[in-house]
Structures are given as C-alpha cells and as structure tokens.
Design a protein around this motif. Structure first.
Motif, mmCIF file in Angstrom:
data_model
loop_
_atom_site.group_PDB
_atom_site.id
_atom_site.type_symbol
_atom_site.label_atom_id
_atom_site.label_comp_id
_atom_site.label_asym_id
_atom_site.label_seq_id
_atom_site.Cartn_x
_atom_site.Cartn_y
_atom_site.Cartn_z
ATOM 1 N N ALA A 51 0.807 -1.224 0.000
ATOM 2 C CA ALA A 51 0.000 0.000 0.000
ATOM 3 C C ALA A 51 0.838 1.272 0.000
ATOM 4 O O ALA A 51 0.419 2.298 -0.547
ATOM 5 C CB ALA A 51 -0.941 0.002 1.201
ATOM 6 N N ASP A 52 2.023 1.232 0.591
ATOM 7 C CA ASP A 52 2.859 2.434 0.669
ATOM 8 C C ASP A 52 3.877 2.526 -0.471
ATOM 9 O O ASP A 52 4.608 3.509 -0.560
ATOM 10 C CB ASP A 52 3.598 2.456 2.008
ATOM 11 C CG ASP A 52 2.653 2.506 3.186
ATOM 12 O OD1 ASP A 52 1.741 3.351 3.161
ATOM 13 O OD2 ASP A 52 2.817 1.701 4.118
ATOM 14 N N ALA A 53 3.925 1.538 -1.338
ATOM 15 C CA ALA A 53 4.920 1.496 -2.415
ATOM 16 C C ALA A 53 4.373 2.070 -3.713
ATOM 17 O O ALA A 53 4.641 1.554 -4.792
ATOM 18 C CB ALA A 53 5.398 0.062 -2.617
ATOM 19 N N THR A 54 3.610 3.157 -3.625
ATOM 20 C CA THR A 54 3.008 3.749 -4.821
ATOM 21 C C THR A 54 3.923 4.802 -5.428
ATOM 22 O O THR A 54 4.769 5.392 -4.749
ATOM 23 C CB THR A 54 1.662 4.413 -4.483
ATOM 24 O OG1 THR A 54 1.897 5.545 -3.642
ATOM 25 C CG2 THR A 54 0.721 3.433 -3.803
ATOM 26 N N SER A 55 3.735 5.059 -6.705
ATOM 27 C CA SER A 55 4.548 6.078 -7.361
ATOM 28 C C SER A 55 4.290 7.455 -6.760
ATOM 29 O O SER A 55 5.217 8.230 -6.551
ATOM 30 C CB SER A 55 4.297 6.073 -8.871
ATOM 31 O OG SER A 55 2.981 6.443 -9.159
ATOM 32 N N HIS A 56 3.025 7.773 -6.440
ATOM 33 C CA HIS A 56 2.718 9.085 -5.857
ATOM 34 C C HIS A 56 3.396 9.245 -4.495
ATOM 35 O O HIS A 56 3.909 10.321 -4.182
ATOM 36 C CB HIS A 56 1.198 9.254 -5.722
ATOM 37 C CG HIS A 56 0.781 10.571 -5.174
ATOM 38 N ND1 HIS A 56 1.027 11.759 -5.833
ATOM 39 C CD2 HIS A 56 0.134 10.902 -4.026
ATOM 40 C CE1 HIS A 56 0.548 12.769 -5.113
ATOM 41 N NE2 HIS A 56 0.005 12.268 -4.012
ATOM 42 N N ARG A 133 -1.508 16.592 -8.126
ATOM 43 C CA ARG A 133 -2.946 16.859 -8.059
ATOM 44 C C ARG A 133 -3.545 15.978 -6.972
ATOM 45 O O ARG A 133 -3.411 14.763 -7.006
ATOM 46 C CB ARG A 133 -3.618 16.540 -9.388
ATOM 47 C CG ARG A 133 -5.127 16.710 -9.315
ATOM 48 C CD ARG A 133 -5.815 16.252 -10.579
ATOM 49 N NE ARG A 133 -7.269 16.341 -10.406
ATOM 50 C CZ ARG A 133 -8.116 15.551 -11.024
ATOM 51 N NH1 ARG A 133 -7.685 14.631 -11.877
ATOM 52 N NH2 ARG A 133 -9.410 15.683 -10.807
ATOM 53 N N LEU A 134 -4.218 16.610 -6.036
ATOM 54 C CA LEU A 134 -4.956 15.872 -5.025
ATOM 55 C C LEU A 134 -6.404 15.760 -5.476
ATOM 56 O O LEU A 134 -6.902 14.697 -5.773
ATOM 57 C CB LEU A 134 -4.837 16.579 -3.673
ATOM 58 C CG LEU A 134 -5.231 15.785 -2.449
ATOM 59 C CD1 LEU A 134 -4.430 14.508 -2.329
ATOM 60 C CD2 LEU A 134 -5.050 16.638 -1.198
ATOM 61 N N ASP A 156 1.270 6.770 -14.970
ATOM 62 C CA ASP A 156 1.378 6.353 -16.374
ATOM 63 C C ASP A 156 0.404 7.106 -17.276
ATOM 64 O O ASP A 156 0.596 7.160 -18.479
ATOM 65 C CB ASP A 156 1.113 4.847 -16.502
ATOM 66 C CG ASP A 156 2.231 4.011 -15.906
ATOM 67 O OD1 ASP A 156 3.370 4.511 -15.801
ATOM 68 O OD2 ASP A 156 1.958 2.858 -15.526
ATOM 69 N N THR A 157 -0.651 7.684 -16.700
ATOM 70 C CA THR A 157 -1.637 8.410 -17.507
ATOM 71 C C THR A 157 -1.366 9.914 -17.547
ATOM 72 O O THR A 157 -2.112 10.644 -18.186
ATOM 73 C CB THR A 157 -3.063 8.165 -16.973
ATOM 74 O OG1 THR A 157 -3.161 8.670 -15.641
ATOM 75 C CG2 THR A 157 -3.408 6.684 -17.005
ATOM 76 N N ALA A 158 -0.318 10.383 -16.865
ATOM 77 C CA ALA A 158 0.015 11.812 -16.859
ATOM 78 C C ALA A 158 0.344 12.284 -18.271
ATOM 79 O O ALA A 158 0.990 11.579 -19.043
ATOM 80 C CB ALA A 158 1.197 12.070 -15.939
ATOM 81 N N GLN A 159 -0.109 13.494 -18.587
ATOM 82 C CA GLN A 159 0.138 14.068 -19.914
ATOM 83 C C GLN A 159 0.603 15.504 -19.767
ATOM 84 O O GLN A 159 0.193 16.212 -18.844
ATOM 85 C CB GLN A 159 -1.133 14.060 -20.755
ATOM 86 C CG GLN A 159 -1.672 12.699 -21.050
ATOM 87 C CD GLN A 159 -2.989 12.785 -21.814
ATOM 88 O OE1 GLN A 159 -3.603 13.826 -21.929
ATOM 89 N NE2 GLN A 159 -3.426 11.649 -22.339
ATOM 90 N N LEU A 171 -3.500 15.172 -14.898
ATOM 91 C CA LEU A 171 -3.213 14.123 -13.917
ATOM 92 C C LEU A 171 -4.522 13.598 -13.360
ATOM 93 O O LEU A 171 -5.490 14.356 -13.236
ATOM 94 C CB LEU A 171 -2.385 14.670 -12.747
ATOM 95 C CG LEU A 171 -0.920 14.996 -12.970
ATOM 96 C CD1 LEU A 171 -0.342 15.713 -11.758
ATOM 97 C CD2 LEU A 171 -0.129 13.732 -13.253
ATOM 98 N N GLU A 172 -4.548 12.328 -13.005
ATOM 99 C CA GLU A 172 -5.718 11.790 -12.326
ATOM 100 C C GLU A 172 -5.655 12.201 -10.850
ATOM 101 O O GLU A 172 -4.609 12.631 -10.361
ATOM 102 C CB GLU A 172 -5.768 10.270 -12.486
ATOM 103 C CG GLU A 172 -4.533 9.579 -11.987
ATOM 104 C CD GLU A 172 -4.331 8.207 -12.589
ATOM 105 O OE1 GLU A 172 -3.685 7.397 -11.904
ATOM 106 O OE2 GLU A 172 -4.779 7.926 -13.702
ATOM 107 N N ARG A 173 -6.779 12.093 -10.164
ATOM 108 C CA ARG A 173 -6.831 12.467 -8.737
ATOM 109 C C ARG A 173 -5.798 11.698 -7.929
ATOM 110 O O ARG A 173 -5.569 10.513 -8.148
ATOM 111 C CB ARG A 173 -8.207 12.168 -8.156
ATOM 112 C CG ARG A 173 -9.223 13.177 -8.499
ATOM 113 C CD ARG A 173 -10.493 12.938 -7.679
ATOM 114 N NE ARG A 173 -11.433 13.987 -7.968
ATOM 115 C CZ ARG A 173 -12.452 13.859 -8.800
ATOM 116 N NH1 ARG A 173 -12.686 12.716 -9.403
ATOM 117 N NH2 ARG A 173 -13.256 14.885 -9.013
ATOM 118 N N GLY A 174 -5.188 12.391 -6.974
ATOM 119 C CA GLY A 174 -4.241 11.750 -6.069
ATOM 120 C C GLY A 174 -3.008 11.210 -6.752
ATOM 121 O O GLY A 174 -2.495 10.170 -6.362
#
Length: 181
Positions: A51-56, A133-134, A156-159, A171-174
């Motif tokens: 759970a804590d190993a996220t890219s964000h 982006r939160l 991966d969806t960032a543009q 960016l998607e939320r969070g």
C-alpha cells in the motif's frame, strides 16, 4: 537558522504517513531552504503490504533527500523493483533539484489546488518539472516554457501538452508526475 550552519540536512517532520502532507512540507520549505535540508521518508507501515509502495508516495518525497523507513522488507518483489527504479531515477535527477527553484503556481491552500515545482532556469541545458494533483480540475495550465518534456516518473496516464507558450498538464486524482527536458 542555527541548524543551517550546524547540519547538512533537516528532518522536516515526524508526520510522514501521508504523501501530500510530506510534499507540502518539502515544497513549502523549498521556497527558502536548499533541497538537501528537506529530508522526508516514504513510510512503510507494518503489515500494510504494498500500500505504501506507490509512485505518488515516492514522487511526493523527491523535492529533497529521498529516504525510506519502516517495514519495506515485507514489500512484494514488484514493489521492491518499483522502489529500486524510483531510487535509481532519483539519483540521476537529484543534481537538478539543487538548481534554482521556481513555483509556477501559488502555494496550495486546499486539496483542490494543484502544486508544481520547476527546477532550473530557462537557459539551462535541463529542467525538471514536478506536478501534483490531489483533487481539483483534471488539467491545469502551467506558465513554463513549452518544449520537449519527457515524463520520467509518476502516473502512467500523466500528460503534458504545449499550449500557447505554456504547458497543459493532466493528472488523475491523487497522483503526480515528473518531467524532464
């Protein structure tokens, strides 16, 4: 200021559980402190799995000295590989984090406000852009020069798209992303 002449770094806060709080500490402090003073950690909670190993979570600690603490030994092989990739990339770009820092947006005042940090000046051979982006709108225009921006870490969806002398970031939320040019 006394710590600045007596230390090589500074632990910003014991509150490292939330990536956006840690990011807010680092981006706020980087308005007047050099990056090497801004230490925060990706915290791996005991028995939390990946759970804590996220890219964000990792990108949110990269405006200063990146570190990890807690139960990272329990991460899966995939999570450890992701962290290893982020650390290797951070080592490649941390020299850019020591360059002049610019803030293309006002300091966030709510979870609807985006945050962005630009390292380097217009004439530099390389620049680094971090965006976060939160909540808030799905896209935002940043007054940074257009160019050959390449996403190197983050969602991966960032543009990022050039638009009338600026860039539009999606960016998607969070989530967050880092681009280099």
């Amino acid at each position: 200021w006394g710590m600045a002449v007596r230390t090589h770094g500074n632990w910003l806060s014991d509150h490292t559980a939330h990536p956006d709080v840690s990011r807010f500490f680092q981006t706020g402090a980087s308005r007047f402190w050099p990056a090497h003073y801004l230490t925060s950690a990706v915290r791996a909670h005991r028995n939390a799995g990946d759970a804590d190993a996220t890219s964000h979570n990792m990108v949110s600690r990269m405006m200063g000295s990146l570190s990890f603490n807690g139960d990272i030994a329990q991460w899966s092989a995939e999570a450890k590989a992701r962290a290893k990739h982020y650390v290797a990339t951070y080592k490649e770009i941390r020299r850019l984090i020591t360059r002049n820092v610019h803030f293309p947006l006002p300091q966030p005042r709510s979870d609807r406000d985006w945050d962005a940090v630009l390292y380097g000046d217009d004439g530099d051979d390389e620049q680094l852009l971090l965006a976060f982006r939160l909540e808030g709108p799905g896209a935002i225009s940043l007054p940074v020069g257009p160019g050959n921006w390449m996403r190197i870490l983050g969602s991966d969806t960032a543009q990022i798209v050039d638009c009338d002398g600026a860039v539009t970031v999606r960016l998607e939320r969070g989530s967050s992303a880092i681009w280099r040019r």
